[in-house]
Enzyme design. Structure first.
Site, short mmCIF file in Angstrom:
data_model
loop_
_atom_site.label_atom_id
_atom_site.label_comp_id
_atom_site.label_asym_id
_atom_site.label_seq_id
_atom_site.Cartn_x
_atom_site.Cartn_y
_atom_site.Cartn_z
N ASP A 67 0.88 -1.16 0.00
CA ASP A 67 0.00 0.00 0.00
C ASP A 67 0.92 1.21 0.00
O ASP A 67 1.64 1.46 0.98
CB ASP A 67 -0.87 -0.04 1.26
N VAL A 68 0.89 1.98 -1.08
CA VAL A 68 1.88 3.06 -1.22
C VAL A 68 1.62 4.24 -0.27
O VAL A 68 2.42 5.18 -0.23
CB VAL A 68 2.00 3.57 -2.68
N ASN A 94 2.85 6.13 -10.03
CA ASN A 94 1.62 6.14 -10.82
C ASN A 94 0.37 5.90 -9.98
O ASN A 94 -0.70 6.42 -10.31
CB ASN A 94 1.73 5.06 -11.91
N SER A 147 -1.94 15.05 -13.08
CA SER A 147 -3.21 15.05 -13.83
C SER A 147 -3.52 16.45 -14.31
O SER A 147 -3.13 17.44 -13.67
CB SER A 147 -4.35 14.57 -12.92
N TYR A 161 -8.67 15.40 -4.85
CA TYR A 161 -7.82 14.81 -5.89
C TYR A 161 -7.02 15.88 -6.63
O TYR A 161 -5.80 15.77 -6.80
CB TYR A 161 -8.72 14.03 -6.84
N ALA A 164 -4.28 17.40 -4.56
CA ALA A 164 -3.14 16.48 -4.41
C ALA A 164 -2.31 16.43 -5.70
O ALA A 164 -1.08 16.45 -5.67
CB ALA A 164 -3.63 15.08 -4.05
N LYS A 165 -2.99 16.39 -6.84
CA LYS A 165 -2.27 16.32 -8.12
C LYS A 165 -1.53 17.64 -8.39
O LYS A 165 -0.44 17.63 -8.99
CB LYS A 165 -3.23 15.99 -9.26
N ILE A 194 -7.78 9.80 -20.26
CA ILE A 194 -7.16 8.59 -20.80
C ILE A 194 -8.10 7.40 -20.55
O ILE A 194 -8.71 7.30 -19.47
CB ILE A 194 -5.79 8.32 -20.09
P1 NAI Z 1 -6.40 2.86 -12.58
O1 NAI Z 1 -7.45 2.91 -11.54
O2 NAI Z 1 -6.44 1.78 -13.61
O3 NAI Z 1 -4.94 2.83 -11.91
C1 NAI Z 1 -4.65 3.15 -10.58
C2 NAI Z 1 -3.89 1.99 -9.97
O4 NAI Z 1 -3.44 2.34 -8.66
C3 NAI Z 1 -4.76 0.75 -9.83
O5 NAI Z 1 -4.09 -0.37 -10.37
C4 NAI Z 1 -4.93 0.60 -8.32
O6 NAI Z 1 -5.10 -0.73 -7.92
C5 NAI Z 1 -3.63 1.21 -7.82
N1 NAI Z 1 -3.71 1.62 -6.42
C6 NAI Z 1 -4.74 2.24 -5.80
N2 NAI Z 1 -4.46 2.42 -4.51
C7 NAI Z 1 -3.22 1.91 -4.30
C8 NAI Z 1 -2.37 1.81 -3.16
N3 NAI Z 1 -2.76 2.30 -1.97
N4 NAI Z 1 -1.16 1.22 -3.30
C9 NAI Z 1 -0.75 0.73 -4.51
N5 NAI Z 1 -1.52 0.79 -5.62
C10 NAI Z 1 -2.74 1.39 -5.51
O7 NAI Z 1 -6.47 4.27 -13.31
P2 NAI Z 1 -5.42 5.02 -14.23
O8 NAI Z 1 -6.20 5.95 -15.03
O9 NAI Z 1 -4.50 4.09 -14.90
O10 NAI Z 1 -4.62 5.87 -13.14
C11 NAI Z 1 -3.21 5.86 -13.03
C12 NAI Z 1 -2.75 7.24 -12.60
O11 NAI Z 1 -3.07 8.17 -13.62
C13 NAI Z 1 -3.44 7.74 -11.32
O12 NAI Z 1 -2.51 8.41 -10.52
C14 NAI Z 1 -4.47 8.71 -11.87
O13 NAI Z 1 -4.81 9.67 -10.93
C15 NAI Z 1 -3.72 9.29 -13.05
N6 NAI Z 1 -4.52 9.94 -14.07
C16 NAI Z 1 -5.43 9.25 -14.83
C17 NAI Z 1 -6.15 9.90 -15.81
C18 NAI Z 1 -7.14 9.20 -16.69
O14 NAI Z 1 -7.81 9.90 -17.48
N7 NAI Z 1 -7.28 7.90 -16.64
C19 NAI Z 1 -5.97 11.34 -16.04
C20 NAI Z 1 -4.99 11.96 -15.21
C21 NAI Z 1 -4.29 11.27 -14.26
#
Ligand code: NAI
Length: 255
Positions: A67-68, A94, A147, A161, A164-165, A194
């Site tokens: 858990d990060v 990420n 983000s 959110y 934080a970003k 995305i």
């Molecule tokens: P996602 O929900 O598929 O990825 C987030 C990942 O973080 C998941 O695999 C989740 O299990 C993991 N996670 C959550 N809590 C955790 C914890 N405590 N410890 C370790 N891992 C944990 O969604 P996505 O879109 O791939 O998000 C990745 C990053 O991109 C995030 O930081 C998100 O805020 C950012 N982002 C996404 C955008 C989008 O449009 N999808 C836009 C801008 C930023």
């Protein structure tokens, strides 16, 4: 795919790499020849699938649970990765989530803390866990996933959110100043909309249509389109890029 030959043999840790952008980043770095540690917390199935894809393509990967948001778990994960793969050269912060859309008056203190910890404190903890070794070896690239919300305040219900970003963009600059003299570069990417599980969870189909209408490129982005910029920032091809946040949003927000 562009080839960054200096990534070959490097050790990369990607947090939250069981889905979406993290999964694509882990795959992209493995394609570049890095040995990749796939961090996950709850999504073990996703992490194993990322690993399976990397190994099937001839790459090298391990999974690592943490858990990060918890310093002790992050430290344990980082030292486990170093013991198994060697010292960490590339860190991709990420893991992150909106967790829950909430307007100001509905936001509890606990929920605020959860979201800020997950999207901001996590990066601090992970950098702290890898930076000493990077500085000692005078090598390292850290890429934070911020983000568009960190710049424009995000859609309604995301002050926790987006704050934080936004903090992550600022922290990227502060860390860059502290670590660049020691040979460690810190940068960030700032994705727009995305196509990942994030939006399945937090955006209605109507909201997605409205998003697309506001994107000059006329479509949402793919995780691979973010991952390729992460690989660039992790590579020597960006050797003089320091403390920068690169927008990846199809033109949705410029400057
Ligand atoms: P996602 O929900 O598929 O990825 C987030 C990942 O973080 C998941 O695999 C989740 O299990 C993991 N996670 C959550 N809590 C955790 C914890 N405590 N410890 C370790 N891992 C944990 O969604 P996505 O879109 O791939 O998000 C990745 C990053 O991109 C995030 O930081 C998100 O805020 C950012 N982002 C996404 C955008 C989008 O449009 N999808 C836009 C801008 C930023």
């Amino acid at each position: 795919m562009y080839k960054y030959s200096d990534i070959v043999g490097k050790v990369a840790l990607v947090t939250g790499a069981g889905s979406g952008i993290g999964k694509a980043a882990a795959i992209a770095l493995a394609e570049q020849g890095a040995r990749v540690a796939i961090n996950y917390f709850r999504n073990e199935t996703g992490a194993e699938e990322t690993k399976r894809q990397i190994v099937a393509a001839g790459g090298h990967a391990i999974t690592v649970r943490a858990d990060v948001t918890k310093a002790e778990e992050v430290r344990r994960a980082a030292s486990g990765v170093s013991a198994e793969l060697g010292p960490i050269d590339i860190l991709v912060n990420n893991a992150g989530s909106l967790v829950e859309r909430l307007r100001l008056m509905d936001m509890s203190e606990a929920r605020w803390d959860d979201v800020v910890d997950l999207n901001l404190k996590s990066a601090f903890l992970c950098v702290q866990a890898v930076a000493a070794s990077m500085m000692q070896r005078r090598t390292g690239a850290i890429v934070n996933v911020s983000s568009i919300a960190g710049r424009n305040g995000g859609a309604l219900g995301s002050i926790h959110y987006s704050s934080a970003k936004g903090g992550l963009i600022t922290m990227t600059k502060g860390l860059a100043k502290e670590l660049a003299p020691h040979g460690v570069r810190v940068n960030a990417v700032s994705p727009g909309v995305i196509d990942t599980p994030f939006h399945e969870q937090f955006s209605t189909p109507e909201a997605m249509k409205a998003h697309v209408a506001a994107i000059p490129a006329g479509r949402v982005g793919t995780p691979a389109e973010v991952a390729s910029v992460i690989a660039f920032l992790a590579s020597g091809a960006s050797s003089y890029v320091v403390g920068e946040t690169i927008e990846i949003n199809g033109g949705m927000l410029m400057d």
